[in-house]
Design an enzyme around this catalytic site. Structure first.
Site, PDB file in Angstrom:
ATOM      1  N   HIS A  82       0.832  -1.207   0.000  1.00 37.56           N
ATOM      2  CA  HIS A  82       0.000   0.000   0.000  1.00 37.56           C
ATOM      3  C   HIS A  82       0.870   1.263   0.000  1.00 37.56           C
ATOM      4  O   HIS A  82       0.628   2.198  -0.784  1.00 37.56           O
ATOM      5  CB  HIS A  82      -0.906  -0.022   1.234  1.00 37.56           C
ATOM      6  N   GLU A  83       1.879   1.289   0.862  1.00 39.80           N
ATOM      7  CA  GLU A  83       2.726   2.480   0.968  1.00 39.80           C
ATOM      8  C   GLU A  83       3.549   2.700  -0.311  1.00 39.80           C
ATOM      9  O   GLU A  83       3.731   3.842  -0.748  1.00 39.80           O
ATOM     10  CB  GLU A  83       3.657   2.364   2.173  1.00 39.80           C
ATOM     11  N   HIS A  86       1.568   4.507  -2.978  1.00 39.36           N
ATOM     12  CA  HIS A  86       1.550   5.969  -2.952  1.00 39.36           C
ATOM     13  C   HIS A  86       2.690   6.546  -3.789  1.00 39.36           C
ATOM     14  O   HIS A  86       2.514   7.559  -4.475  1.00 39.36           O
ATOM     15  CB  HIS A  86       1.668   6.467  -1.508  1.00 39.36           C
ATOM     16  N   GLU A 160      -5.892   7.028  -0.880  1.00 40.42           N
ATOM     17  CA  GLU A 160      -5.851   5.842  -0.021  1.00 40.42           C
ATOM     18  C   GLU A 160      -6.554   4.653  -0.681  1.00 40.42           C
ATOM     19  O   GLU A 160      -6.051   3.526  -0.648  1.00 40.42           O
ATOM     20  CB  GLU A 160      -6.497   6.154   1.337  1.00 40.42           C
ATOM     21  N   ASP A 164      -4.713   1.179  -1.841  1.00 39.69           N
ATOM     22  CA  ASP A 164      -5.250  -0.133  -1.454  1.00 39.69           C
ATOM     23  C   ASP A 164      -5.401  -1.030  -2.686  1.00 39.69           C
ATOM     24  O   ASP A 164      -5.053  -2.222  -2.649  1.00 39.69           O
ATOM     25  CB  ASP A 164      -6.605   0.023  -0.769  1.00 39.69           C
TER      26      ASP A 164
END
Length: 228
Positions: A82-83, A86, A160, A164
């Protein structure tokens, strides 16, 4: 005053098999050249988090030490997916550019307030005054900032959801693992699990847990043909 004991420690560590898996995932997703750091967050609170920061050869994968005891390796990998999302989806770059542009616009407007004869004459000042300009600019820009904050919060929530989806696309097992990890993070942080939708619209930079879990399930179903 802040004493040396209050400082947050950031340590570069060799976390054994977890380290190897984290670096392998980062390389597979194109997040090359990263180092892994563990943040001594337990010295301040029980809050758990993980994030990626930096550019190029200065990339860092940062894990709070409070995260390691409560999550499995698979859940930590899903959170890292997930990070990294970004970064790979340019959320960090976009927010940096938008932040710089917004600051430039704010300072540009302040410059006009500081030198505006129309503003000074409207308040019966013979010439532009710095103190008047700063006071009235704070009122005027406060209204602008109030509106822009809604837009930025909505964009942050959209980012976000996108991160995901990126994690779910990275590995079929990450749908369930990411959902489980989010539940643990929310439980650890003691956040409100059922906020009012209007309050979410006004203030939340992250979507509520139930909305994220539903979006993860729906995307996993569409992507992999079955529920996580």
């Amino acid at each position: 005053p802040i004493s040396p004991a209050d400082a947050v420690k950031v340590l570069c560590v060799d976390a054994g098999s977890l380290r190897s898996k984290l670096l392998a995932l980062a390389d597979r997703l194109g997040y090359h050249g990263a180092s892994i750091f563990v943040i001594d967050g337990s010295a301040r609170s029980a809050h758990s988090n993980a994030f990626c920061t930096g550019f190029g050869s200065f990339r860092r994968i940062c894990l709070f030490d409070t995260l390691l005891p409560v999550m499995s390796e698979g859940e930590i990998l899903a959170v890292l997916g997930h990070e990294i999302g970004h970064d790979r989806l340019y959320h960090v770059h976009t927010r940096l550019v938008v932040g710089i542009a917004y600051s430039f616009l704010m300072l540009f407007a302040l410059g006009h307030f500081l030198t505006s004869p129309a503003l000074s004459s409207a308040f019966f000042a013979p010439e532009p005054k710095v103190y008047l300009a700063v006071v009235f600019f704070s009122f005027a820009w406060g209204a602008v900032d109030f509106v822009v904050s809604f837009i930025m919060s909505a964009q942050s929530r959209a980012n976000e959801f996108a991160a995901d989806r990126y994690a779910v696309d990275a590995d079929e097992s990450y749908g369930k693992l990411l959902g489980d990890a989010l539940k643990k993070l929310m439980k650890k942080s003691k956040v409100n699990l059922t906020p009012h939708p209007f309050y979410v619209f006004l203030t939340y930079s992250h979507p509520p847990l139930d909305a994220r879990l539903k979006a993860i399930r729906d995307h996993h179903q569409a992507r992999h043909g079955r529920a996580p």
